[in-house]
Design an enzyme around this catalytic site. Structure first.
Site, PDB file in Angstrom:
ATOM      1  N   LYS A  82      -0.429  -4.265  -3.325  1.00  0.00           N
ATOM      2  CA  LYS A  82      -1.741  -3.679  -3.008  1.00  0.00           C
ATOM      3  C   LYS A  82      -1.794  -2.293  -3.656  1.00  0.00           C
ATOM      4  CE  LYS A  82      -4.883  -2.181   0.641  1.00  0.00           C
ATOM      5  NZ  LYS A  82      -5.030  -0.819   0.107  1.00  0.00           N
ATOM      6  N   SER A 140       0.823  -1.213   0.000  1.00  0.00           N
ATOM      7  CA  SER A 140       0.000   0.000   0.000  1.00  0.00           C
ATOM      8  C   SER A 140       0.860   1.267   0.000  1.00  0.00           C
ATOM      9  CB  SER A 140      -0.958  -0.054   1.195  1.00  0.00           C
ATOM     10  OG  SER A 140      -1.947   0.942   1.105  1.00  0.00           O
ATOM     11  N   ASP A 147      10.903   5.550  -9.538  1.00  0.00           N
ATOM     12  CA  ASP A 147      10.660   6.138 -10.857  1.00  0.00           C
ATOM     13  C   ASP A 147      11.469   7.410 -11.080  1.00  0.00           C
ATOM     14  OD1 ASP A 147       8.974   4.092 -11.465  1.00  0.00           O
ATOM     15  OD2 ASP A 147       7.148   5.305 -11.614  1.00  0.00           O
TER      16      ASP A 147
END
Length: 484
Positions: free
Chosen positions: A318, A293, A304
């Protein structure tokens, strides 16, 4: 007319009605029934009322209501959309804040089973004498062999001041304990400094105040002018509040997208970061299969933007966002409203975050993470119930096997110490460890390698022969490991 005649007439009438129903069902296509009998809220309310008034069981309205809610949630096939009563929500919210009723241990799992990774200070577990490295075998007389960790946790937890009987395996000995469950407040965040050069922040949950706490710990570490690297530990962090992940990400990302949300229509929306900060030092984020999560939101964004090196194991996956909808009875409906994507719009749900550097074994992850954050020297001291890494103590167990005066340590830990690459050669049935200067093979049939329940251990003397820069010693039962 006698009673028998009336009974026969009633039976005949019921048979006629049944026959008519069967004839109609045969003559009219099923699709017509489906079209004419689309279920409405009014019909459900009517059925609810009739069942409550007439059913022989005397079922209560509250029982019917709860069953109806459960059925609606079940049809969604979404484990994260849940209904909580007021009492259940209070307990759930407490767990988000790392506050729960239990015995005070952190669990982990390997090929052998589920074991205690950490015993928290001041807990019932510590008072009873449970130790890191103990394997669960029974809870209240029920076997825990082969059970899911979540199921074991549910059996250990319970109402405050109630007792739970636990049997653990310690070495070759079975030991039983009776513990009284108490309120446990786990530390949300801890920080350390490795020799003053590399900072370490462990975050166990994204609580409501986790962002503020992270900023405080980071600022305290930054007061050290020699800080040249940072390790952020999100292993076993199941997530929590999204705003906490945003507040932490703002310490690393000046401007950009934290994540994208995608709704049921496929429309995406950016959750943006503005006027954030940046760090000019190497950052490493540790993750494992229990990082979920909000942990994946943060690690995915830092990956990224190439701000951090993600190290460890594939995360949980998740990739959804839940909104909390208060209900009139004091309960709460937690509803999945969005799927989220990383800033590069990579899918997370049921996929997870793939580490830049994949490393198994908790101690090996810390060692490799410290190197990646800029540490030049590694020194390890192993005791029975804890170990130290560059002077910082960790209350977990490094399993050392002693046989014929030889000492065997997990091969992944030894490989991490010398910054090696470890692989299993199935043809030779051997562990291969390679560095820039040296390569060594440890066959399973040799005396230098042991395989215990799928984990390989290497004899320290044999390892030192193959990698001369590696040193080890024993002082008052403390094993020391380092590299020249």
């Amino acid at each position: 007319m006698g009673k028998g005649d009336k009974t026969m007439r009633l039976i005949d009438k019921l048979r006629m009605i049944t026959a008519l129903i069967i004839i109609i069902a045969l003559l009219v296509p099923t699709a017509v029934f489906a079209e004419e009998n689309e279920f409405s809220f009014e019909q459900m309310a009517e059925i609810f009322e009739k069942l409550s008034d007439y059913h022989v069981s005397g079922v209560s309205e509250s029982e019917l209501s709860e069953a109806a809610a459960d059925a609606m949630l079940k049809v969604l096939n979404d484990p994260y959309t849940e209904y909580f009563t007021e009492e259940e929500w209070d307990a759930y919210e407490s767990s988000l804040q790392q506050n729960y009723v239990g015995i005070g241990v952190q669990l982990n799992e390997d090929e052998t089973g589920i074991f205690i990774d950490i015993v928290f200070p001041g807990s019932p577990a510590e008072a009873a004498g449970l130790k890191a490295g103990d394997y669960f075998t029974e809870v209240n007389g029920e076997s825990m062999i082969g059970i899911e960790m979540s199921e074991l946790v549910s059996k250990v937890k319970g109402p405050e001041d109630t007792t739970v009987n636990i049997t653990v395996k310690r070495g070759q000995e079975m030991i039983g304990f009776e513990l009284t469950r108490k309120q446990i407040q786990l530390p949300v965040i801890t920080s350390e400094s490795f020799d003053g050069s590399v900072g370490y922040i462990q975050l166990t949950s994204f609580t409501d105040k986790a962002g503020e706490l992270f900023v405080e710990e980071l600022e305290a570490l930054q007061e050290n002018e020699d800080l040249n690297g940072l390790v952020v530990d999100l292993r076993n962090n199941p997530g929590g509040y999204l705003h906490a992940a945003l507040e932490i990400a703002e310490q690393f990302i000046e401007d950009g997208v934290l994540m994208y949300t995608r709704d049921q229509d496929g429309d995406t929306e950016a959750i943006e970061i503005e006027d954030g900060n940046s760090l000019s030092i190497p950052v490493v984020v540790l993750v494992n299969g229990n990082s979920a999560s909000a942990s994946e939101v943060l690690s995915g964004a830092l990956q990224d933007y190439e701000i951090a090196t993600i190290l460890g194991e594939q995360t949980f996956g998740k990739g959804s966002v839940q909104n909390l909808l208060p209900l009139s009875d004091g309960g709460v409906l937690k509803v999945t409203t969005y799927e989220y994507l990383t800033p590069n719009q990579n899918k997370v749900n049921q996929v997870g975050i793939t580490p830049d550097i994949e490393v198994e074994n908790g101690a090996a992850q810390l060692i490799r993470g410290l190197y990646e954050a800029g540490a030049e020297q590694i020194e390890i001291a192993i005791e029975d119930e804890s170990w130290e890494l560059n002077g910082v103590e960790f209350k977990t167990v490094i399993d050392v096997i002693e046989e014929d005066k030889n000492k065997y340590v997990p091969s992944r830990i030894l490989s991490a110490i010398i910054q090696g690459k470890i692989t299993w050669n199935p043809e030779l049935k051997a562990v291969e460890i390679t560095t820039e200067e040296t390569s060594a093979t440890f066959p399973i049939v040799s005396e230098g390698l042991m395989n215990v329940n799928g984990t390989t251990y290497i004899d320290l003397s044999e390892f030192e022969k193959q990698f001369p820069d590696f040193n080890w010693g024993v002082n008052e039962d403390i094993i020391t490991l380092d590299v020249d």
